[in-house]
Design an enzyme around this catalytic site. Structure first.
Site, mmCIF file in Angstrom:
data_model
loop_
_atom_site.group_PDB
_atom_site.id
_atom_site.type_symbol
_atom_site.label_atom_id
_atom_site.label_comp_id
_atom_site.label_asym_id
_atom_site.label_seq_id
_atom_site.Cartn_x
_atom_site.Cartn_y
_atom_site.Cartn_z
ATOM 1 N N HIS A 192 46.769 43.380 37.190
ATOM 2 C CA HIS A 192 47.503 44.593 37.092
ATOM 3 C C HIS A 192 46.920 45.472 35.697
ATOM 4 O O HIS A 192 47.037 45.005 34.479
ATOM 5 C CB HIS A 192 48.841 44.630 36.582
ATOM 6 N N LYS A 247 33.450 43.845 34.121
ATOM 7 C CA LYS A 247 31.874 44.079 33.685
ATOM 8 C C LYS A 247 31.138 42.789 32.934
ATOM 9 O O LYS A 247 31.792 42.426 31.896
ATOM 10 C CB LYS A 247 31.748 45.309 33.018
ATOM 11 N N ARG A 252 31.932 46.605 37.907
ATOM 12 C CA ARG A 252 30.684 47.381 37.567
ATOM 13 C C ARG A 252 29.550 46.672 37.795
ATOM 14 O O ARG A 252 28.492 47.156 37.631
ATOM 15 C CB ARG A 252 30.867 47.931 36.111
ATOM 16 N N ALA A 290 49.808 42.107 32.799
ATOM 17 C CA ALA A 290 49.826 43.551 33.124
ATOM 18 C C ALA A 290 49.444 44.071 31.711
ATOM 19 O O ALA A 290 49.827 44.135 30.586
ATOM 20 C CB ALA A 290 51.061 44.148 33.649
ATOM 21 N N TYR A 331 41.342 45.310 31.619
ATOM 22 C CA TYR A 331 39.771 45.663 31.475
ATOM 23 C C TYR A 331 39.425 44.158 30.931
ATOM 24 O O TYR A 331 39.633 43.542 29.816
ATOM 25 C CB TYR A 331 39.514 46.759 30.362
ATOM 26 N N ASN A 341 35.270 44.459 23.554
ATOM 27 C CA ASN A 341 33.979 43.751 23.503
ATOM 28 C C ASN A 341 33.112 44.132 22.526
ATOM 29 O O ASN A 341 31.978 43.570 22.317
ATOM 30 C CB ASN A 341 33.546 43.694 24.835
#
Length: 222
Positions: A121, A109, A91, A138, A124, A144
């Protein structure tokens, strides 16, 4: 100074294209608000024979492998020999280190991934710094933002270290292994050479050279 969570303590190998910029700060959370500026500063110095500039603020090493289905948004540096796999979503405000792997459906991000990091895998990773050769299994993710939206603090033993930031994900020292399906809660810091059991929910500081089994059982490696 809380020495356990300083950049010098956590990132002993210094293996990142951004190390000189990171080392200008005492703590990793201080770096998070400046990642975009760091990328643009470094990007302007990258040699054209080894890096391709894609758009205004995206630099991709010519030796990196980027799947055509990956989404790349700047500011962004993808260092040499890195691999960005099918449907990865970057992002922006991200540095992907040398030989790092960003895998299928992984989202980044506002991150710095040191060299050799693997998030291969369904991960985030937001507002986080991952040290040299750290690996997230994975489905493991960083959280966050706190549920009550208050500023993130990092708990180190009985101490609470204020970050002054609403968004702080996780900081992994060098050679950290995070088991599959784990959640790293806001402000998690894991010292180098530590392992986290699969399906863990981790919060606060985990000392280096430890095995995190659960919040009540963190053992030192023999």
């Amino acid at each position: 100074m809380v020495n356990e969570i300083t950049n010098q303590e956590l990132f002993e190998d210094h293996k990142s294209i951004a190390w000189e910029e990171i080392a200008a700060y005492d703590y990793p959370y201080e770096v998070l608000g400046n990642i975009g500026d760091i990328i643009c500063k470094i990007g302007a110095t990258l040699p054209e024979d080894r890096f391709e500039k894609r758009g205004e603020d995206i630099w991709v090493a010519k030796s990196a492998t980027v799947a055509p289905t990956a989404s790349l948004n700047g500011p962004l540096i993808i260092d040499e020999e890195a691999e960005i796999r099918h449907c990865a979503f970057i992002r922006g405000n991200a540095i992907v280190g040398k030989g790092a792997v960003v895998g299928n459906s992984t989202e980044l991000k506002n991150d710095i991934l040191f060299d050799g990091v693997q998030v291969p895998h369904y991960n985030y990773v937001g507002d986080s710094i991952l040290g040299y050769k750290s690996h997230m299994g994975a489905g493991s993710i960083t959280s966050n933002v706190k549920s009550d939206k208050t500023l993130v603090e990092i708990r180190v033993g009985e101490r609470k270290v204020p970050t002054g930031r609403k968004k702080v994900g996780a900081v992994l020292g060098s050679f950290v292994e995070v088991g599959c399906g784990s959640i790293l809660n806001p402000g998690t810091v894991i010292g180098s050479h530590s392992n986290v059991y699969p399906l863990s929910s981790v919060r606060g500081y985990v000392p280096g050279n430890s095995i995190y089994k659960n919040k009540n059982e963190v053992v030192h490696k023999i």
